[in-house]
Design an enzyme around this catalytic site. Structure first.
Site, PDB file in Angstrom:
ATOM      1  N   THR A 125      44.754  38.233  39.344  1.00 26.68           N
ATOM      2  CA  THR A 125      44.482  39.585  39.823  1.00 26.68           C
ATOM      3  C   THR A 125      43.886  39.564  41.226  1.00 26.68           C
ATOM      4  OG1 THR A 125      43.033  41.485  39.458  1.00 26.68           O
ATOM      5  CG2 THR A 125      42.283  39.419  38.538  1.00 26.68           C
ATOM      6  N   ASP A 126      44.083  40.655  41.962  1.00 23.21           N
ATOM      7  CA  ASP A 126      43.467  40.766  43.296  1.00 23.21           C
ATOM      8  C   ASP A 126      41.943  40.879  43.200  1.00 23.21           C
ATOM      9  OD1 ASP A 126      43.299  43.357  42.282  1.00 23.21           O
ATOM     10  OD2 ASP A 126      44.282  44.325  43.987  1.00 23.21           O
ATOM     11  N   GLU A 127      41.428  41.173  41.977  1.00 24.08           N
ATOM     12  CA  GLU A 127      39.976  41.338  41.841  1.00 24.08           C
ATOM     13  C   GLU A 127      39.206  40.047  42.115  1.00 24.08           C
ATOM     14  OE1 GLU A 127      38.345  43.697  38.762  1.00 24.08           O
ATOM     15  OE2 GLU A 127      40.052  45.051  38.708  1.00 24.08           O
ATOM     16  N   TYR A 153      34.554  40.271  34.425  1.00 22.17           N
ATOM     17  CA  TYR A 153      36.019  40.139  34.297  1.00 22.17           C
ATOM     18  C   TYR A 153      36.583  39.340  35.463  1.00 22.17           C
ATOM     19  CZ  TYR A 153      40.926  41.396  35.074  1.00 22.17           C
ATOM     20  OH  TYR A 153      42.269  41.340  35.349  1.00 22.17           O
ATOM     21  N   LYS A 157      38.460  35.611  35.615  1.00 24.68           N
ATOM     22  CA  LYS A 157      39.830  35.402  36.119  1.00 24.68           C
ATOM     23  C   LYS A 157      39.820  34.376  37.260  1.00 24.68           C
ATOM     24  CE  LYS A 157      43.194  37.271  35.080  1.00 24.68           C
ATOM     25  NZ  LYS A 157      44.221  36.961  34.044  1.00 24.68           N
TER      26      LYS A 157
HETATM   27  P1  NAD Z   1      46.214  44.270  28.376  1.00 28.29           P
HETATM   28  O1  NAD Z   1      44.762  44.346  28.075  1.00 28.29           O
HETATM   29  O2  NAD Z   1      47.048  45.506  28.273  1.00 28.29           O
HETATM   30  O3  NAD Z   1      46.901  43.183  27.406  1.00 28.29           O
HETATM   31  C1  NAD Z   1      46.310  41.950  27.135  1.00 28.29           C
HETATM   32  C2  NAD Z   1      47.058  41.310  25.954  1.00 28.29           C
HETATM   33  O4  NAD Z   1      46.480  40.018  25.717  1.00 28.29           O
HETATM   34  C3  NAD Z   1      46.935  42.091  24.636  1.00 28.29           C
HETATM   35  O5  NAD Z   1      48.177  42.133  23.973  1.00 28.29           O
HETATM   36  C4  NAD Z   1      45.927  41.268  23.822  1.00 28.29           C
HETATM   37  O6  NAD Z   1      46.127  41.375  22.421  1.00 28.29           O
HETATM   38  C5  NAD Z   1      46.232  39.874  24.334  1.00 28.29           C
HETATM   39  N1  NAD Z   1      45.079  38.960  24.175  1.00 28.29           N
HETATM   40  C6  NAD Z   1      43.778  39.191  24.504  1.00 28.29           C
HETATM   41  N2  NAD Z   1      43.014  38.130  24.183  1.00 28.29           N
HETATM   42  C7  NAD Z   1      43.863  37.198  23.650  1.00 28.29           C
HETATM   43  C8  NAD Z   1      43.678  35.885  23.143  1.00 28.29           C
HETATM   44  N3  NAD Z   1      42.462  35.307  23.092  1.00 28.29           N
HETATM   45  N4  NAD Z   1      44.760  35.203  22.706  1.00 28.29           N
HETATM   46  C9  NAD Z   1      46.010  35.764  22.728  1.00 28.29           C
HETATM   47  N5  NAD Z   1      46.222  37.015  23.178  1.00 28.29           N
HETATM   48  C10 NAD Z   1      45.166  37.719  23.638  1.00 28.29           C
HETATM   49  O7  NAD Z   1      46.311  43.620  29.813  1.00 28.29           O
HETATM   50  P2  NAD Z   1      47.359  43.883  30.999  1.00 28.29           P
HETATM   51  O8  NAD Z   1      46.896  45.026  31.805  1.00 28.29           O
HETATM   52  O9  NAD Z   1      48.727  43.860  30.435  1.00 28.29           O
HETATM   53  O10 NAD Z   1      47.100  42.568  31.880  1.00 28.29           O
HETATM   54  C11 NAD Z   1      47.852  41.383  31.614  1.00 28.29           C
HETATM   55  C12 NAD Z   1      47.420  40.306  32.580  1.00 28.29           C
HETATM   56  O11 NAD Z   1      47.626  40.750  33.916  1.00 28.29           O
HETATM   57  C13 NAD Z   1      45.918  39.963  32.493  1.00 28.29           C
HETATM   58  O12 NAD Z   1      45.795  38.581  32.655  1.00 28.29           O
HETATM   59  C14 NAD Z   1      45.297  40.706  33.668  1.00 28.29           C
HETATM   60  O13 NAD Z   1      44.166  40.014  34.119  1.00 28.29           O
HETATM   61  C15 NAD Z   1      46.425  40.648  34.677  1.00 28.29           C
HETATM   62  N6  NAD Z   1      46.476  41.758  35.647  1.00 28.29           N
HETATM   63  C16 NAD Z   1      46.440  43.051  35.230  1.00 28.29           C
HETATM   64  C17 NAD Z   1      46.592  44.077  36.172  1.00 28.29           C
HETATM   65  C18 NAD Z   1      46.570  45.536  35.762  1.00 28.29           C
HETATM   66  O14 NAD Z   1      46.556  46.407  36.631  1.00 28.29           O
HETATM   67  N7  NAD Z   1      46.609  45.869  34.489  1.00 28.29           N
HETATM   68  C19 NAD Z   1      46.751  43.767  37.531  1.00 28.29           C
HETATM   69  C20 NAD Z   1      46.761  42.417  37.913  1.00 28.29           C
HETATM   70  C21 NAD Z   1      46.644  41.415  36.956  1.00 28.29           C
HETATM   71  O1  DAU Z   2      43.324  45.226  40.592  1.00 30.89           O
HETATM   72  C1  DAU Z   2      43.859  44.699  39.425  1.00 30.89           C
HETATM   73  C2  DAU Z   2      43.009  45.114  38.244  1.00 30.89           C
HETATM   74  O2  DAU Z   2      43.252  46.496  38.019  1.00 30.89           O
HETATM   75  C3  DAU Z   2      43.321  44.306  36.976  1.00 30.89           C
HETATM   76  O3  DAU Z   2      42.970  42.972  37.208  1.00 30.89           O
HETATM   77  C4  DAU Z   2      42.542  44.853  35.772  1.00 30.89           C
HETATM   78  O4  DAU Z   2      42.929  44.171  34.598  1.00 30.89           O
HETATM   79  C5  DAU Z   2      42.879  46.333  35.617  1.00 30.89           C
HETATM   80  O5  DAU Z   2      42.128  46.879  34.560  1.00 30.89           O
HETATM   81  C6  DAU Z   2      42.579  47.078  36.928  1.00 30.89           C
HETATM   82  O6  DAU Z   2      41.150  47.119  37.179  1.00 30.89           O
HETATM   83  P1  DAU Z   2      40.437  48.458  37.723  1.00 30.89           P
HETATM   84  O7  DAU Z   2      39.013  48.390  37.380  1.00 30.89           O
HETATM   85  O8  DAU Z   2      40.816  48.711  39.130  1.00 30.89           O
HETATM   86  O9  DAU Z   2      41.233  49.547  36.805  1.00 30.89           O
HETATM   87  P2  DAU Z   2      40.721  50.824  35.991  1.00 30.89           P
HETATM   88  O10 DAU Z   2      41.942  51.551  35.536  1.00 30.89           O
HETATM   89  O11 DAU Z   2      39.682  50.497  34.999  1.00 30.89           O
HETATM   90  O12 DAU Z   2      40.025  51.700  37.142  1.00 30.89           O
HETATM   91  C7  DAU Z   2      40.718  52.086  38.304  1.00 30.89           C
HETATM   92  C8  DAU Z   2      39.739  52.847  39.188  1.00 30.89           C
HETATM   93  O13 DAU Z   2      39.414  54.094  38.557  1.00 30.89           O
HETATM   94  C9  DAU Z   2      38.425  52.134  39.400  1.00 30.89           C
HETATM   95  O14 DAU Z   2      37.955  52.385  40.713  1.00 30.89           O
HETATM   96  C10 DAU Z   2      37.474  52.792  38.394  1.00 30.89           C
HETATM   97  C11 DAU Z   2      38.005  54.211  38.306  1.00 30.89           C
HETATM   98  N1  DAU Z   2      37.848  54.871  36.997  1.00 30.89           N
HETATM   99  C12 DAU Z   2      38.294  54.212  35.887  1.00 30.89           C
HETATM  100  C13 DAU Z   2      38.170  54.789  34.637  1.00 30.89           C
HETATM  101  C14 DAU Z   2      38.645  54.058  33.404  1.00 30.89           C
HETATM  102  C15 DAU Z   2      37.306  56.145  36.910  1.00 30.89           C
HETATM  103  O15 DAU Z   2      36.939  56.751  37.934  1.00 30.89           O
HETATM  104  N2  DAU Z   2      37.184  56.718  35.682  1.00 30.89           N
HETATM  105  C16 DAU Z   2      37.589  56.094  34.531  1.00 30.89           C
HETATM  106  O16 DAU Z   2      37.426  56.664  33.430  1.00 30.89           O
END
Ligand code: NAD
Ligand code: DAU
Length: 338
Positions: A125-127, A153, A157
């Site tokens: 992730t970019d985080e 988190y 990562k």
């Molecule tokens: P998500 O939370 O929707 O899904 C995570 C999945 O992993 C779920 O199906 C969960 O059951 C499974 N899981 C959790 N713990 C586990 C374990 N111990 N063993 C096996 N399975 C397990 O997450 P997402 O948003 O689909 O993100 C997927 C990946 O992409 C993550 O690694 C996250 O860090 C990365 N990522 C997410 C975003 C985003 O915007 N959502 C952006 C960049 C990177």
């Molecule tokens: O940048 C990549 C990341 O993006 C991934 O690595 C993470 O897994 C994914 O969850 C996401 O993280 P963020 O914290 O950016 O996403 P989230 O949807 O939780 O929040 C997006 C923005 O919105 C953040 O600035 C917090 C704000 N927010 C979020 C929630 C849930 C609110 O203002 N209100 C809310 O209720």
């Protein structure tokens, strides 16, 4: 080619599985997922009974179970999506983030060493780069930006990324890492900003915006992320980190207003609430490397992607309503037993 996809019952992993079925129908896909609160078998319904797809319920941090899967399935490629992914939950309970995101990654890397692998890809992730100030719009995250994490988190990562690099350098493991910006699209769990706001707006409930809503995220449609990973798997350089992002920076408050406008709901639903602890201000990816080296560019414009996403949540109410009422976990049990 047999691919082990971990975390495939979650948001991005499930989209990746559907894309891979479409783009590489000859691949065999094995999905390993623990089915935590974020995993949902209903998401995998379209592929569950297809030949060439198999689901295994297991924890990536359970070394014995992971080794058992490698021994039985002998995957050629591993793509690790499995993670605890929600920043707010990591602030409440960091431990499970370390168990899954760090120790789970290590168990997978060790299994790759033990059983052999053509490629291990870590979905990061970019985080891991921390955040950028709002008043320096010329700054972007490149692959050389130092790791500087803010939340438990992102720290977990970043630790996993460092382990992947260490296993490459020390043991010669053929790894790649991608660091993507915020994804949006179908099947995102309704705790994340976009699906939460859609669900609350449809229920005429308050939309909780943290702080002043001025934080900036760089949004990418989930299929564009999947296409980037597919390209990295095919043509990426071993040992390389690739940033993925589409130069689509938006303030949270503007996204929330856009969703309300698409749904025809009033802005009076917006409620400013206490800010997230340690809240990152701005994320912005420089995707020059993946563009120049692999030719990747995103194809979905945000204005189109957000409309498609809102429409998907309108058309698939049972999927997210079963999550909000909590019934999906019993559905998971039933589907898994069957
Ligand atoms: P998500 O939370 O929707 O899904 C995570 C999945 O992993 C779920 O199906 C969960 O059951 C499974 N899981 C959790 N713990 C586990 C374990 N111990 N063993 C096996 N399975 C397990 O997450 P997402 O948003 O689909 O993100 C997927 C990946 O992409 C993550 O690694 C996250 O860090 C990365 N990522 C997410 C975003 C985003 O915007 N959502 C952006 C960049 C990177
Ligand atoms: O940048 C990549 C990341 O993006 C991934 O690595 C993470 O897994 C994914 O969850 C996401 O993280 P963020 O914290 O950016 O996403 P989230 O949807 O939780 O929040 C997006 C923005 O919105 C953040 O600035 C917090 C704000 N927010 C979020 C929630 C849930 C609110 O203002 N209100 C809310 O209720």
């Amino acid at each position: 080619m047999k691919m082990l996809i971990t975390g495939g019952a979650g948001f991005i992993g499930s989209n990746f599985i559907v894309c891979m079925r479409k783009w590489h129908p000859d691949h065999t896909l094995v999905c390993l997922d623990k089915l935590t609160y974020a995993g949902n078998l209903a998401t995998l319904k379209p592929v569950m009974d297809e030949p060439g797809f198999k689901f295994i319920k297991a924890d990536i941090a359970d070394r014995e179970a992971v080794y058992g899967v490698f021994e039985a399935e002998k995957p050629d490629v591993v793509v690790n999506f499995a993670a605890e992914s929600h920043v707010d939950r990591s602030i409440e309970n960091p431990s499970v983030f370390l168990e899954t995101n760090v120790m789970g990654t290590q168990a997978l890397l060790d299994a790759c060493r033990k059983y052999g692998i053509q490629r291990y890809h870590q979905v990061s992730t970019d985080e891991v780069y921390g955040d950028l100030p709002l008043d320096r719009p010329e700054l972007f995250f490149t692959e050389q930006t130092p790791l500087h994490t803010s939340s438990p988190y992102s720290a977990s990562k970043a630790s996993a990324d460092l382990l992947c690099n260490a296993y490459h350098r020390t043991y010669g493991l053929p790894i790649t890492i991608s660091r993507c910006s915020n994804n949006y699209g179908p099947y995102q769990f309704p705790e994340k900003l976009i699906p939460l706001m859609i669900a609350n707006a449809l229920a005429d409930k308050p939309l909780p915006v943290y702080g002043e809503g001025l934080n900036v995220r760089d949004w990418l449609y989930v299929e564009d992320h999947c296409a980037a990973i597919d390209l990295i798997l095919q043509q990426g350089k071993i040992g390389q980190v690739y940033n993925i992002g589409g130069h689509n920076e938006m303030k949270n408050i503007d996204i929330v207003k856009m969703i309300l406008s698409i749904l025809g709901k009033p802005e009076s639903l917006i409620t400013y609430v206490t800010d997230r602890k340690g809240h990152d201000m701005r994320y912005a990816i420089d995707p020059t490397l993946i563009h120049s080296e692999l030719g990747w560019l995103p194809v979905t414009k945000f204005e189109d992607g957000i409309r498609t996403t809102v429409q998907w949540y309108l058309d698939n109410r049972p999927w997210w309503e079963r999550i909000i009422c909590g019934e999906y976990q019993a559905d998971n049990e039933r589907m898994f037993t069957n």
